[in-house]
Write a protein that holds these residues in place. Structure first.
Motif, PDB file in Angstrom:
ATOM      1  N   PRO A  42       0.849  -1.204   0.000  1.00  0.00           N
ATOM      2  CA  PRO A  42       0.000   0.000   0.000  1.00  0.00           C
ATOM      3  C   PRO A  42       0.882   1.251   0.000  1.00  0.00           C
ATOM      4  N   THR A  43       0.470   2.213  -0.793  1.00  0.00           N
ATOM      5  CA  THR A  43       1.270   3.434  -0.893  1.00  0.00           C
ATOM      6  C   THR A  43       1.005   4.372   0.267  1.00  0.00           C
ATOM      7  N   GLU A  44      -0.208   4.315   0.831  1.00  0.00           N
ATOM      8  CA  GLU A  44      -0.520   5.177   1.977  1.00  0.00           C
ATOM      9  C   GLU A  44      -1.177   4.350   3.062  1.00  0.00           C
ATOM     10  N   LYS A  45      -1.080   4.793   4.246  1.00  0.00           N
ATOM     11  CA  LYS A  45      -1.660   4.066   5.361  1.00  0.00           C
ATOM     12  C   LYS A  45      -3.161   4.307   5.392  1.00  0.00           C
ATOM     13  N   VAL A  46      -3.908   3.261   5.787  1.00  0.00           N
ATOM     14  CA  VAL A  46      -5.360   3.349   5.857  1.00  0.00           C
ATOM     15  C   VAL A  46      -5.732   3.988   7.186  1.00  0.00           C
ATOM     16  N   ASN A  47      -6.653   4.924   7.128  1.00  0.00           N
ATOM     17  CA  ASN A  47      -7.105   5.613   8.319  1.00  0.00           C
ATOM     18  C   ASN A  47      -8.030   4.702   9.112  1.00  0.00           C
ATOM     19  N   ALA A  48      -7.839   4.569  10.402  1.00  0.00           N
ATOM     20  CA  ALA A  48      -8.641   3.701  11.260  1.00  0.00           C
ATOM     21  C   ALA A  48     -10.089   4.183  11.325  1.00  0.00           C
ATOM     22  N   SER A  49     -10.317   5.472  11.298  1.00  0.00           N
ATOM     23  CA  SER A  49     -11.695   5.988  11.348  1.00  0.00           C
ATOM     24  C   SER A  49     -12.445   5.632  10.065  1.00  0.00           C
ATOM     25  N   GLU A  50     -11.737   5.619   8.929  1.00  0.00           N
ATOM     26  CA  GLU A  50     -12.366   5.239   7.662  1.00  0.00           C
ATOM     27  C   GLU A  50     -12.758   3.758   7.676  1.00  0.00           C
ATOM     28  N   VAL A  51     -11.903   2.912   8.250  1.00  0.00           N
ATOM     29  CA  VAL A  51     -12.212   1.482   8.362  1.00  0.00           C
ATOM     30  C   VAL A  51     -13.437   1.285   9.245  1.00  0.00           C
TER      31      VAL A  51
END
Length: 190
Positions: A42-51
């Motif tokens: 993954p190029t960017e980290k996934v936001n926990a709030s979005e998950v």
């Protein structure tokens, strides 16, 4: 003599080329694996709030579908199309199929090898071609004119050897032709 001096040098060259080929193959495989790993990271980290938002949306969709599948309601009231729970619909279909099969005759029983011997029908005895023993033919008393008019009777079958019993019962005697009347016998003789 020159062959003896070049032979060890040729062996050394073959060995060096073999090692270089194996090392080159390993470098190529490592390069392919590195490129495929770098492309899948993954190029960017996934936001926990979005998950968390996506999980909450999924639960809402699943709850709405469960409510549709397990409740009564109108799909189109003007056309009279209603919605009923899936479990109730399956029960209605099973009842309808049960009533439909009660009116049909039962399926014929199948003969299985595991069935009782009483349920199985025995095979008929085999048919043999051996002729049955017969009595010698005795001529019937007939008028001399009628004897000429009647066709000759069929010859009797030869008797079976006495050592073998008949395999099947003797067939019934063939019917004989009726005797000709005196009026037809006279015309047949002419």
């Amino acid at each position: 003599m020159s062959d003896e001096t070049t032979k060890p040098a040729a062996t050394l060259v073959n060995w060096a080329l073999s090692v270089a080929g194996v090392l080159g193959s390993l470098v190529i495989v490592a390069g392919v694996l590195a490129v495929s790993y770098l492309n899948t990271r993954p190029t960017e980290k996934v936001n926990a709030s979005e998950v968390a938002l996506r999980v909450q949306t999924l639960k809402g969709v699943q709850t709405a579908e469960a409510q549709l599948y397990n409740s009564y309601g109108w799909v189109n009231q003007a056309k009279g199309i209603a919605r009923i729970p899936v479990e109730v619909a399956m029960g209605l279909i099973v009842d309808r199929l049960g009533k439909a099969t009660k009116n049909k005759p039962p399926a014929p029983a199948r003969l299985t090898l595991a069935g009782s011997p009483e349920a199985m029908t025995p095979l008929p005895p085999p048919v043999t071609t051996a002729p049955a023993p017969s009595k010698p033919a005795t001529p019937a008393p007939a008028k001399p004119a009628a004897a000429a008019a009647t066709p000759a009777s069929t010859p009797a079958a030869p008797a079976a050897p006495a050592s073998t019993p008949p395999a099947t019962p003797a067939p019934a005697a063939a019917p004989t032709a009726p005797a000709a009347s005196p009026a037809t016998a006279g015309t047949a003789a002419n």
